[in-house]
Motif scaffolding. Structure first.
Motif, mmCIF file in Angstrom:
data_model
loop_
_atom_site.group_PDB
_atom_site.id
_atom_site.type_symbol
_atom_site.label_atom_id
_atom_site.label_comp_id
_atom_site.label_asym_id
_atom_site.label_seq_id
_atom_site.Cartn_x
_atom_site.Cartn_y
_atom_site.Cartn_z
ATOM 1 N N GLU A 1 31.152 23.514 -9.423
ATOM 2 C CA GLU A 1 30.085 24.367 -10.635
ATOM 3 C C GLU A 1 30.743 25.772 -10.423
ATOM 4 O O GLU A 1 30.627 26.767 -11.194
ATOM 5 C CB GLU A 1 28.241 24.140 -10.077
ATOM 6 N N SER A 2 30.313 27.158 -9.390
ATOM 7 C CA SER A 2 30.304 27.971 -9.073
ATOM 8 C C SER A 2 31.607 28.348 -9.892
ATOM 9 O O SER A 2 31.566 29.573 -10.003
ATOM 10 C CB SER A 2 29.768 28.317 -7.796
ATOM 11 N N LEU A 3 32.928 27.802 -9.270
ATOM 12 C CA LEU A 3 33.812 27.774 -9.798
ATOM 13 C C LEU A 3 33.953 28.104 -11.178
ATOM 14 O O LEU A 3 35.197 28.476 -11.850
ATOM 15 C CB LEU A 3 35.373 27.091 -9.407
ATOM 16 N N GLY A 4 32.537 27.269 -11.808
ATOM 17 C CA GLY A 4 33.405 27.193 -13.368
ATOM 18 C C GLY A 4 33.536 26.749 -14.101
ATOM 19 O O GLY A 4 33.354 25.697 -15.069
ATOM 20 N N ILE A 5 33.529 24.653 -12.988
ATOM 21 C CA ILE A 5 33.041 23.498 -14.014
ATOM 22 C C ILE A 5 32.025 23.149 -13.913
ATOM 23 O O ILE A 5 31.168 23.070 -13.506
ATOM 24 C CB ILE A 5 33.693 22.661 -12.822
ATOM 25 N N PRO A 6 31.381 23.133 -15.800
ATOM 26 C CA PRO A 6 30.469 22.359 -15.599
ATOM 27 C C PRO A 6 30.537 20.922 -15.586
ATOM 28 O O PRO A 6 31.224 20.478 -15.495
ATOM 29 C CB PRO A 6 30.549 22.253 -17.537
ATOM 30 N N LYS A 7 28.644 20.426 -14.891
ATOM 31 C CA LYS A 7 28.408 19.362 -14.353
ATOM 32 C C LYS A 7 29.347 18.373 -14.790
ATOM 33 O O LYS A 7 29.564 17.695 -14.648
ATOM 34 C CB LYS A 7 26.996 19.616 -14.581
ATOM 35 N N GLU A 8 29.140 18.230 -16.653
ATOM 36 C CA GLU A 8 29.503 16.680 -17.702
ATOM 37 C C GLU A 8 31.031 16.189 -17.301
ATOM 38 O O GLU A 8 31.819 16.236 -16.771
ATOM 39 C CB GLU A 8 28.868 17.109 -18.616
ATOM 40 N N ARG A 9 31.599 18.080 -16.408
ATOM 41 C CA ARG A 9 33.087 17.538 -16.242
ATOM 42 C C ARG A 9 33.077 17.563 -14.815
ATOM 43 O O ARG A 9 34.527 17.211 -14.036
ATOM 44 C CB ARG A 9 33.733 18.535 -16.825
ATOM 45 N N GLY B 1 48.384 28.701 -14.849
ATOM 46 C CA GLY B 1 48.415 29.101 -15.631
ATOM 47 C C GLY B 1 47.011 28.325 -16.536
ATOM 48 O O GLY B 1 47.249 28.338 -17.846
ATOM 49 N N LEU B 2 46.906 26.905 -16.215
ATOM 50 C CA LEU B 2 46.060 25.934 -16.746
ATOM 51 C C LEU B 2 44.392 26.015 -17.803
ATOM 52 O O LEU B 2 44.091 27.458 -17.130
ATOM 53 C CB LEU B 2 45.886 24.689 -16.336
ATOM 54 N N ASP B 3 44.697 25.849 -18.900
ATOM 55 C CA ASP B 3 42.967 26.253 -19.173
ATOM 56 C C ASP B 3 42.309 25.078 -18.829
ATOM 57 O O ASP B 3 42.094 24.520 -18.444
ATOM 58 C CB ASP B 3 43.735 25.443 -20.963
ATOM 59 N N GLN B 4 40.898 26.233 -18.232
ATOM 60 C CA GLN B 4 40.373 25.396 -16.982
ATOM 61 C C GLN B 4 39.464 24.355 -17.832
ATOM 62 O O GLN B 4 38.682 23.082 -17.298
ATOM 63 C CB GLN B 4 39.292 26.529 -16.274
ATOM 64 N N ASN B 5 39.487 24.794 -19.426
ATOM 65 C CA ASN B 5 38.940 23.697 -20.348
ATOM 66 C C ASN B 5 39.405 22.009 -20.303
ATOM 67 O O ASN B 5 38.191 21.825 -20.098
ATOM 68 C CB ASN B 5 38.710 24.226 -21.991
ATOM 69 N N ARG B 6 40.430 22.158 -19.970
ATOM 70 C CA ARG B 6 41.290 20.870 -19.720
ATOM 71 C C ARG B 6 40.987 20.642 -17.944
ATOM 72 O O ARG B 6 41.892 19.811 -18.067
ATOM 73 C CB ARG B 6 42.608 20.737 -20.360
ATOM 74 N N LEU B 7 40.393 20.228 -17.684
ATOM 75 C CA LEU B 7 40.278 20.118 -15.729
ATOM 76 C C LEU B 7 39.385 19.749 -16.139
ATOM 77 O O LEU B 7 37.931 19.997 -16.029
ATOM 78 C CB LEU B 7 40.717 21.950 -14.524
ATOM 79 N N HIS B 8 39.010 17.750 -15.377
ATOM 80 C CA HIS B 8 38.286 17.388 -14.784
ATOM 81 C C HIS B 8 38.003 17.181 -13.289
ATOM 82 O O HIS B 8 39.234 16.822 -12.902
ATOM 83 C CB HIS B 8 37.859 16.129 -15.533
ATOM 84 N N VAL B 9 36.667 17.185 -12.024
ATOM 85 C CA VAL B 9 37.497 17.154 -11.306
ATOM 86 C C VAL B 9 35.778 15.287 -10.606
ATOM 87 O O VAL B 9 35.488 15.649 -11.462
ATOM 88 C CB VAL B 9 37.119 18.311 -10.301
ATOM 89 N N SER B 10 36.507 14.705 -9.398
ATOM 90 C CA SER B 10 35.842 13.636 -9.083
ATOM 91 C C SER B 10 36.050 14.184 -7.738
ATOM 92 O O SER B 10 36.346 14.971 -7.085
ATOM 93 C CB SER B 10 36.333 12.479 -9.242
ATOM 94 N N VAL B 11 34.349 13.998 -6.989
ATOM 95 C CA VAL B 11 33.393 13.755 -5.658
ATOM 96 C C VAL B 11 32.438 12.913 -5.311
ATOM 97 O O VAL B 11 32.846 11.546 -6.812
ATOM 98 C CB VAL B 11 32.969 15.313 -6.062
ATOM 99 N N PHE B 12 32.962 13.099 -4.126
ATOM 100 C CA PHE B 12 32.334 11.312 -3.444
ATOM 101 C C PHE B 12 31.095 11.026 -4.264
ATOM 102 O O PHE B 12 29.951 12.282 -3.624
ATOM 103 C CB PHE B 12 32.505 12.101 -1.893
ATOM 104 N N ALA B 13 30.701 10.134 -4.066
ATOM 105 C CA ALA B 13 28.964 9.723 -4.775
ATOM 106 C C ALA B 13 28.468 9.411 -3.755
ATOM 107 O O ALA B 13 27.005 9.730 -3.344
ATOM 108 C CB ALA B 13 29.223 9.021 -5.545
ATOM 109 N N GLY B 14 29.587 8.826 -2.199
ATOM 110 C CA GLY B 14 28.349 9.001 -1.526
ATOM 111 C C GLY B 14 27.962 7.533 -0.654
ATOM 112 O O GLY B 14 27.650 6.690 -1.988
#
Ligand code: SER
Length: 609
Positions: free
Chosen positions: A144-152, A116-129
């Motif tokens: 993004e489809s799960l609801g994490i906006p681009k800036e995070r 039950g974490l507040d999803q607004n407090r989540l950032h994620v990283s992905v591989f840059a290539g």
């Protein structure tokens, strides 16, 4: 407050619901892997299955794995470092991939039914290539489809978002990490882009990584190529203690529920006010005793000794005792503290209960033995340090380090730490040399005693061991850097060495290799052994199978000329080896043949010069 037991059981219940088989933690002592002393991550015992072997429990697995990472033992005492920790993990062995893995992670973290974490407090990283693998836009789109906006969502390079062998071969792939925004006041975040600000926030401790989803889809080959694996796997890892601390807004892992009784016990044993004054010593005692209990209590448990796992264990126990002294604890305490650990973890790790009498008796023996000499050793050291302070190089002589080790049982690392606390240096290289010389002498002495002066087979195999390293290095020089040890087998009579090479090694090339090895023998190069933290060994360019990102201490053997500093060979290895290449005498290749497609085999012997 989220409790450790709660996180552990919620995690397993969630993945069970998603069709995962719950498997028990593997032993802390790895099987068939001489390059690391301990299991350092959940994926470690699963490598064969990530490479395509069938797992008896199926393709979806989840577990809580006991891990030991002593690589940064010297940092224990601060708020976050631990040598023993539990890692939560879920695996797909060629079953689901990115989409489900990320959706599972997101659901477990944010759903009210689970954390039950507040999803607004989540950032994620992905591989840059990069040149080896493409930018992971797929993972970004899923987030993004799960609801994490681009800036995070932050694209980061291999150094941050890749898991796998930095050295030689093995399974690897890009990863996606989840970070929790602690909202700690760390001042304004510096950077032009959201990702730059995020990186700044990570280094200042505002964002803390809590979970890592690795998409293991490549095998790094000996040629440095990233070839698609037979199956696409998912390997995830969540450090239990750290996650509990972060999610509860605590500023140290030592403040979580499972550490509380342990810290309280240590405090109650300490002299008045000393625990508060020496908090890092209190943490070191707690951490090291926990590790010691888990090593001793493991199904493959070992006792304290002067080699391998037993040596790490000895070092942990002795360091805990010496830090106990900082807390004013002068009487035996390890069993009392161990009882708290067993009491607390016995229901999760039944082996601790089963092996408790072994745990307690080994601790008691080790503590008594060390306490016996600790005081006298400290007096010797104190005297020596007083004169080192006056000396120009402010360095403690290797002979004293050796004497403290030999007569008073001071692990050299502990002597080093005691010196550094006083702003002094210590000659650990010199210590290693004395130790090797000493071992050599006692080996020769023992042979004479027990074998009546007959030539001992172990002497021959030791020579062949070192000759194997020389052969490996010489083959790389003559044939190219694609050569590495694919297999090695040594008997008293000969060595056998398998390595990749596309074609037969020509007569001429064999001659060159043989001549090069013989030249290195006649130059009398020194063979130096060092025990290095895993990361450091990797950075040093040593050859060997590096399959972990973090790790433990490993043994590295270097064949070199100490005068010119020229290094001929540097390898991860369990040893034993000669101390000078001249001892080998001479070297002769007796056979070259193919054993499989692209794999050649050389047999060779050592001969009198
Ligand atoms: N292997 C990765 C890690 O240890 C994910 O489990 O972080």
């Amino acid at each position: 407050m989220l409790l450790s037991n709660e996180l552990r059981s919620k995690y397993l219940a969630f993945f069970k619901e998603k069709g995962h088989a719950i498997i028990p933690s593997a032993s802390l002592i790895p099987e068939n892997d001489p390059t690391v002393l301990f299991t350092t991550a959940g994926m470690h015992p699963l490598v064969p299955f990530l490479m395509g072997e069938r797992h008896p429990q199926g393709k979806r697995l989840a577990d809580v794995q006991k891990c030991i990472r002593t690589g940064d033992i010297d940092s224990v005492g601060d708020a976050w470092h631990l040598t023993f920790f539990e890692m939560l993990g879920n695996w797909s062995l060629g079953d689901y991939f990115k989409k489900d893995a990320l959706a599972f992670s997101f659901e477990f973290l944010t759903s009210r039914k689970w954390l039950g974490l507040d999803q607004n407090r989540l950032h994620v990283s992905v591989f840059a290539g990069d040149k080896d693998a493409p930018k992971d836009t797929e993972a970004a789109v899923i987030w993004e489809s799960l609801g994490i906006p681009k800036e995070r969502i932050h694209f980061l390079p291999k150094s941050d978002n890749w898991w796998g062998p930095a050295g030689q071969t093995g399974p690897c792939g890009p990863d996606s990490e989840m970070f929790f925004d602690t909202q700690k006041q760390v001042g304004e975040l510096v950077g032009k882009t959201p990702t730059e600000k995020f990186s700044d926030g990570c280094s200042k401790g505002r964002f803390v990584e809590i979970w890592n989803d690795v998409f293991m889809q490549y095998n790094k080959t000996a040629h440095g190529l990233f070839e698609p694996l037979k199956q696409k796997n998912v390997d995830t890892g969540m450090g239990l203690e750290r996650t509990v601390a972060v999610l509860n807004g605590l500023s140290s892992v030592y403040d979580i529920d499972s550490f509380k009784p342990l810290m309280q016990k240590i405090k109650s044993l300490s002299g008045a006010g000393l625990f508060e004054k020496n908090l890092s010593s209190g943490r070191i005692v707690a951490d090291h005793m926990r590790s010691a209990v888990f090593i001793l209590g493991d199904s493959k448990g070992v006792g304290p000794s002067n080699t391998d796992q037993g040596y790490v264990l000895r070092r942990l126990i002795r360091r805990a005792i010496r830090h106990g002294k900082n807390l004013g604890i002068e009487k035996d305490f390890s069993v009392e503290v161990a009882k708290v650990v067993v009491g607390q973890f016995g229901s999760v790790y039944s082996e601790l209960g089963k092996n408790q009498s072994f745990i307690f008796s080994e601790l008691d023996k080790e503590e008594k033995k060390f306490r016996d000499t600790l005081g006298r050793g400290m007096t010797v050291l104190q005297k020596a340090l007083d004169s080192v302070k006056q000396s120009s190089d402010r360095t403690l002589d290797a002979k004293i380090v050796f004497d403290l080790y030999q007569s008073y049982g001071f692990p050299p690392e502990m002597t080093g730490e005691l010196c550094r606390e006083k702003g002094l240096e210590v000659d650990l290289d010199g210590f290693q040399k004395l130790l090797t010389e000493h071992q050599d002498l006692s080996r020769k002495g023992a042979e004479q005693k027990f074998k009546g002066g007959l030539a001992d087979h172990s002497e021959e195999t030791t020579k062949l061991h070192t000759a194997t390293h020389l052969l490996n290095a010489a083959l790389r020089k003559v044939l190219g850097p694609h050569v590495f040890q694919k297999g090695s087998n040594i008997t008293a009579e000969r060595l056998r060495f398998d390595f990749p090479n596309p074609q037969k090694v020509s007569e001429d090339q064999l001659k060159q290799v043989e001549a090069l090895v013989n030249r290195m023998i006649s130059e009398g190069l020194e063979v130096k052994m060092e025990i290095l933290p895993y990361e450091e060994a990797k950075k040093s360019g040593a050859m060997g199978v590096f399959e972990e990102k973090y790790g433990d201490h490993v043994k590295v053997y270097t064949v070199w000329n100490p005068k010119t500093k020229e290094v001929f060979s540097k390898e991860l290895c369990g040893g034993p080896h000669v101390t000078n290449t001249r001892e080998i005498g001479g070297f002769k290749i007796t056979k070259e043949e193919g054993v499989a497609a692209g794999i050649r085999r050389i047999k060779a012997i050592v001969v009198s010069p």
